[in-house]
Write a protein that holds these residues in place. Structure first.
Motif, PDB file in Angstrom:
ATOM      1  N   UNK A  28       0.824  -1.206   0.000  1.00 51.69           N
ATOM      2  CA  UNK A  28       0.000   0.000   0.000  1.00 51.69           C
ATOM      3  C   UNK A  28       0.858   1.256   0.000  1.00 51.69           C
ATOM      4  N   UNK A  29       0.507   2.242  -0.808  1.00 57.95           N
ATOM      5  CA  UNK A  29       1.297   3.483  -0.825  1.00 57.95           C
ATOM      6  C   UNK A  29       1.109   4.276   0.461  1.00 57.95           C
ATOM      7  N   UNK A  30       2.118   5.044   0.810  1.00 58.88           N
ATOM      8  CA  UNK A  30       2.046   5.882   2.004  1.00 58.88           C
ATOM      9  C   UNK A  30       1.121   7.068   1.751  1.00 58.88           C
ATOM     10  N   UNK A  31       0.172   7.348   2.628  1.00 62.90           N
ATOM     11  CA  UNK A  31      -0.721   8.505   2.419  1.00 62.90           C
ATOM     12  C   UNK A  31       0.083   9.800   2.364  1.00 62.90           C
ATOM     13  N   UNK A  32      -0.292  10.722   1.483  1.00 65.80           N
ATOM     14  CA  UNK A  32       0.450  11.998   1.388  1.00 65.80           C
ATOM     15  C   UNK A  32       0.274  12.845   2.634  1.00 65.80           C
ATOM     16  N   UNK A  33       1.299  13.610   2.967  1.00 63.63           N
ATOM     17  CA  UNK A  33       1.222  14.512   4.106  1.00 63.63           C
ATOM     18  C   UNK A  33       0.419  15.757   3.772  1.00 63.63           C
ATOM     19  N   UNK A  34       0.187  16.613   4.766  1.00 60.17           N
ATOM     20  CA  UNK A  34      -0.606  17.826   4.526  1.00 60.17           C
ATOM     21  C   UNK A  34      -0.017  18.730   3.448  1.00 60.17           C
ATOM     22  N   UNK A  35       1.307  18.929   3.473  1.00 60.58           N
ATOM     23  CA  UNK A  35       1.924  19.810   2.486  1.00 60.58           C
ATOM     24  C   UNK A  35       1.841  19.226   1.085  1.00 60.58           C
ATOM     25  N   UNK A  36       2.142  17.928   0.957  1.00 62.68           N
ATOM     26  CA  UNK A  36       2.103  17.291  -0.358  1.00 62.68           C
ATOM     27  C   UNK A  36       0.692  17.322  -0.941  1.00 62.68           C
ATOM     28  N   UNK A  39      -0.158  20.859  -2.077  1.00 61.00           N
ATOM     29  CA  UNK A  39       0.532  21.208  -3.325  1.00 61.00           C
ATOM     30  C   UNK A  39      -0.169  20.572  -4.524  1.00 61.00           C
ATOM     31  N   UNK A  40      -0.628  19.332  -4.366  1.00 63.79           N
ATOM     32  CA  UNK A  40      -1.336  18.655  -5.459  1.00 63.79           C
ATOM     33  C   UNK A  40      -2.624  19.400  -5.811  1.00 63.79           C
ATOM     34  N   UNK A  41      -3.376  19.808  -4.804  1.00 67.46           N
ATOM     35  CA  UNK A  41      -4.604  20.562  -5.071  1.00 67.46           C
ATOM     36  C   UNK A  41      -4.278  21.953  -5.636  1.00 67.46           C
ATOM     37  N   UNK A  42      -3.149  22.516  -5.233  1.00 72.22           N
ATOM     38  CA  UNK A  42      -2.727  23.774  -5.834  1.00 72.22           C
ATOM     39  C   UNK A  42      -2.397  23.605  -7.305  1.00 72.22           C
ATOM     40  N   UNK A  43      -1.759  22.489  -7.642  1.00 73.31           N
ATOM     41  CA  UNK A  43      -1.466  22.196  -9.043  1.00 73.31           C
ATOM     42  C   UNK A  43      -2.756  22.009  -9.834  1.00 73.31           C
ATOM     43  N   UNK A  44      -3.758  21.415  -9.199  1.00 76.21           N
ATOM     44  CA  UNK A  44      -5.069  21.277  -9.854  1.00 76.21           C
ATOM     45  C   UNK A  44      -5.638  22.650 -10.207  1.00 76.21           C
ATOM     46  N   UNK A  45      -5.515  23.597  -9.271  1.00 79.05           N
ATOM     47  CA  UNK A  45      -6.032  24.940  -9.537  1.00 79.05           C
ATOM     48  C   UNK A  45      -5.314  25.589 -10.718  1.00 79.05           C
ATOM     49  N   UNK A  46      -4.005  25.360 -10.838  1.00 75.72           N
ATOM     50  CA  UNK A  46      -3.268  25.933 -11.956  1.00 75.72           C
ATOM     51  C   UNK A  46      -3.611  25.231 -13.268  1.00 75.72           C
ATOM     52  N   UNK A  47      -3.890  23.931 -13.225  1.00 75.71           N
ATOM     53  CA  UNK A  47      -4.300  23.226 -14.439  1.00 75.71           C
ATOM     54  C   UNK A  47      -5.651  23.722 -14.943  1.00 75.71           C
ATOM     55  N   UNK A  48      -6.506  24.152 -14.048  1.00 79.94           N
ATOM     56  CA  UNK A  48      -7.778  24.727 -14.473  1.00 79.94           C
ATOM     57  C   UNK A  48      -7.550  25.987 -15.299  1.00 79.94           C
ATOM     58  N   UNK A  49      -6.540  26.770 -14.941  1.00 84.75           N
ATOM     59  CA  UNK A  49      -6.220  27.953 -15.736  1.00 84.75           C
ATOM     60  C   UNK A  49      -5.737  27.537 -17.125  1.00 84.75           C
ATOM     61  N   UNK A  50      -4.973  26.438 -17.198  1.00 84.46           N
ATOM     62  CA  UNK A  50      -4.477  25.958 -18.479  1.00 84.46           C
ATOM     63  C   UNK A  50      -5.622  25.559 -19.398  1.00 84.46           C
ATOM     64  N   UNK A  51      -6.609  24.875 -18.848  1.00 86.92           N
ATOM     65  CA  UNK A  51      -7.718  24.393 -19.668  1.00 86.92           C
ATOM     66  C   UNK A  51      -8.792  25.452 -19.878  1.00 86.92           C
ATOM     67  N   UNK A 131      -7.711  20.519   0.264  1.00 85.75           N
ATOM     68  CA  UNK A 131      -8.378  21.079  -0.916  1.00 85.75           C
ATOM     69  C   UNK A 131      -8.532  22.589  -0.799  1.00 85.75           C
ATOM     70  N   UNK A 132      -8.849  23.075   0.402  1.00 81.89           N
ATOM     71  CA  UNK A 132      -8.999  24.515   0.610  1.00 81.89           C
ATOM     72  C   UNK A 132      -7.653  25.224   0.520  1.00 81.89           C
ATOM     73  N   UNK A 133      -6.667  24.695   1.231  1.00 77.44           N
ATOM     74  CA  UNK A 133      -5.347  25.322   1.234  1.00 77.44           C
ATOM     75  C   UNK A 133      -4.738  25.276  -0.160  1.00 77.44           C
ATOM     76  N   UNK A 134      -4.901  24.166  -0.856  1.00 79.54           N
ATOM     77  CA  UNK A 134      -4.365  24.040  -2.208  1.00 79.54           C
ATOM     78  C   UNK A 134      -4.996  25.018  -3.175  1.00 79.54           C
ATOM     79  N   UNK A 135      -6.290  25.264  -3.020  1.00 80.17           N
ATOM     80  CA  UNK A 135      -6.957  26.234  -3.893  1.00 80.17           C
ATOM     81  C   UNK A 135      -6.350  27.628  -3.722  1.00 80.17           C
ATOM     82  N   UNK A 136      -6.065  27.990  -2.484  1.00 82.75           N
ATOM     83  CA  UNK A 136      -5.459  29.304  -2.237  1.00 82.75           C
ATOM     84  C   UNK A 136      -4.020  29.329  -2.742  1.00 82.75           C
ATOM     85  N   UNK A 137      -3.283  28.219  -2.584  1.00 80.18           N
ATOM     86  CA  UNK A 137      -1.930  28.139  -3.129  1.00 80.18           C
ATOM     87  C   UNK A 137      -1.949  28.371  -4.640  1.00 80.18           C
ATOM     88  N   UNK A 138      -2.911  27.758  -5.319  1.00 77.52           N
ATOM     89  CA  UNK A 138      -3.005  27.926  -6.768  1.00 77.52           C
ATOM     90  C   UNK A 138      -3.294  29.361  -7.170  1.00 77.52           C
TER      91      UNK A 138
END
Length: 281
Positions: A28-36, A39-51, A131-138
């Motif tokens: 089983x993969x290790x669950x991601x930490x809060x920062x990781x 960051x993934x949700x922040x990357x999602x927010x930036x990909x929305x700008x791309x599309x 998800x909330x923190x990542x959205x603001x990061x993005x």
């Protein structure tokens, strides 16, 4: 005479060793930490700008229009020339424009909630507020883009920061940090209010007094005494003063300290309210 043939299929029966290898918990993969996760949700927010590149309209066209309009509309009346007014005005419109677009954080959050996207996020085995923190990061990328657009227009019109490159970079960094803290107000509104139109309406009711009743456009000394009392405690005024000082090569310590204090209060108060509401919704 008809010949009938029957195809016999052989069922695959896995061995015990194969089942243990597939179902072994060691893989089983290790669950991601809060920062990781953030960051993934922040990357999602930036990909929305791309599309959906239309999302960049508010961080490109809006600051451009505001800078040109106010420079040539009020420059001759409030200063000797539009270029002279620009030296005072550009740090203020930089703050005003970037702070204005922070409200889209709450609008985007409300839209995702209404579409059911956050219901899926809450079922994932990750840190719940990611998800909330990542959205603001993005959204930090959008703030940087808006700042660079305004700065480029200002330089083209004749703005010359005495603080040089370091002063400008420090000013933009301070603005982005404050905008990150300020965005928590709109995340709370995005969770509490029922529609994106409501979020935009309430946001404008808050933003208009904060940005116009400040030192963005004119010197507060020209205002009535009762209005100066509000302007002097307005966090936007402290932010504008700090950024003007950095761009001019002068470090205004009290203004910078009050800016960080205001940002910390926004995160503590509205960040806590947002998390409480998000966990109970």
């Amino acid at each position: 005479m008809t010949a009938t043939t029957t195809d016999e299929s052989t069922a695959y029966v896995p061995t015990a060793e194969t089942l243990r290898a597939v179902l072994s918990p060691a893989g089983r993969p290790t669950p991601p930490g809060p920062l990781a996760a953030s960051v993934v949700f922040g990357w999602r927010a930036m990909l929305r700008i791309k599309h959906v590149p239309e999302q960049l309209f508010d961080v490109t066209a809006f600051p451009l229009i505001m800078t040109l309009m106010f420079t040539y509309l009020f420059g001759g009346a409030l200063a000797d020339s539009p270029r002279a007014y620009l030296q005072f005005f550009l740090p203020g419109i930089l703050v005003s424009s970037v702070v204005m677009i922070t409200m889209y954080t709450g609008v985007g959050l409300n839209t995702d909630i209404e579409k059911g996207v956050f219901d899926r996020f809450r079922t994932l085995p990750v840190w719940r507020p990611a998800a909330l923190v990542g959205m603001i990061f993005g959204d930090l990328l959008r703030y940087v883009i808006a700042s660079l657009v305004i700065l480029a227009v200002g330089l083209a019109l004749g703005f010359r920061p005495s603080g040089g490159v370091l002063g400008v970079v420090a000013a933009i960094a301070l603005l982005v940090v404050f905008s990150f803290a300020f965005s928590w107000i709109w995340t709370y509104f995005g969770l509490v209010l029922r529609s994106e139109k409501s979020v935009m309406g309430v946001s404008m009711m808050v933003l208009m007094p904060l940005t116009f009743l400040s030192n963005v456009y004119v010197d507060p000394s020209t205002m009535p005494g009762w209005l100066q009392a509000f302007v002097n405690v307005n966090p936007i005024s402290h932010l504008v003063t700090a950024i003007r000082g950095l761009m001019a090569g002068e470090l205004d310590g009290p203004a910078i300290v009050w800016t960080f204090v205001a940002g910390a209060l926004f995160v503590v108060v509205f960040g806590s309210l947002t998390m409480h509401r998000y966990n109970r919704r």
